[in-house]
Design an enzyme around this catalytic site. Structure first.
Site, PDB file in Angstrom:
ATOM      1  N   HIS A  10     -18.347 -28.276  16.495  1.00  0.00           N
ATOM      2  CA  HIS A  10     -19.499 -27.945  17.342  1.00  0.00           C
ATOM      3  C   HIS A  10     -19.079 -27.176  18.596  1.00  0.00           C
ATOM      4  O   HIS A  10     -17.907 -27.159  18.993  1.00  0.00           O
ATOM      5  CB  HIS A  10     -20.217 -29.229  17.765  1.00  0.00           C
ATOM      6  N   GLU A  84     -18.970 -37.920  13.794  1.00  0.00           N
ATOM      7  CA  GLU A  84     -17.650 -38.065  14.406  1.00  0.00           C
ATOM      8  C   GLU A  84     -17.123 -39.484  14.264  1.00  0.00           C
ATOM      9  O   GLU A  84     -17.889 -40.457  14.121  1.00  0.00           O
ATOM     10  CB  GLU A  84     -17.722 -37.674  15.888  1.00  0.00           C
TER      11      GLU A  84
END
Length: 206
Positions: A10, A84
């Site tokens: 990201h 994550e």
């Protein structure tokens, strides 16, 4: 029949800038991160056509994926398996502060190395099954990417370079459902042919 997946970290967040551990904490992109995503969208649009954009559910990844998808004319699909790694009690702390408090780096309630690696490869298998013989983009996170690449190459995770924000690492699943690493953060992966731990002996699908 092969399937290629581009693992995209990201864009930048304020916590990235300040060196704080994010994990599952839902931190949004900052202005720089959005600009990074727009730049990558332009770059990806100049490449061979992409089949899908799949993303972690966390906001920083989801917003990155939405920017990429708009630039490529694709929809966004959320995959919880791309989330994550949890850093448990260390989330919100700087890396230095976390290690000072827990020198072993075994943070309370943290997801283990093996667990995140297995979860990650399973998520990639699901994407590859859904988009067989295609080219998918998977927007995810730094620690997740390192552990998945380590699992495929059978290298220690510390030997895998830390992916920068918006970097792209490419993996490919072959007809035998074995994963291979093509690039790590844009650099061609060249395994040591004298070392049995090369990408051709990577993690098998389960």
């Amino acid at each position: 029949m092969t399937t290629r997946i581009a693992l995209v970290r990201h864009g930048q967040t304020d916590w990235n800038l300040s060196g704080r551990m994010q994990g599952r904490t839902d931190v949004p992109l900052n202005a720089a991160g959005r600009a990074q995503a727009r730049g990558l969208a332009e770059e990806l649009a100049r490449q061979e056509p992409w089949t899908a954009v799949v993303t972690s559910p966390l906001e920083r990844a989801l917003e990155t994926a939405e920017i990429l998808a708009r630039g490529l004319g694709l929809a966004v699909e959320v995959c919880d398996g791309l989330v994550e790694r949890s850093f448990g009690a260390a989330e919100g702390l700087s890396h230095g502060a976390a290690v000072e408090k827990w020198p072993s780096r075994q943070y309370p309630s943290m997801e283990g190395h093996g667990a995140v690696a297995r979860r990650g490869v399973h998520a990639l298998d699901r994407i590859a099954d859904r988009y067989a013989n295609g080219r998918a983009i998977a927007v995810t996170h730094g620690s997740f990417i390192r552990h998945v690449l380590a699992e495929i190459t059978e290298l220690p995770s510390d030997d895998v370079p830390r992916p920068l924000n918006i970097s792209v690492s490419e993996v490919e699943r072959d007809e035998s459902h074995r994963w291979h690493v093509r690039t790590i953060s844009g650099q061609v992966f060249q395994p040591d042919r004298d070392d049995p731990r090369d990408s051709a002996l990577g993690a098998r699908s389960e």
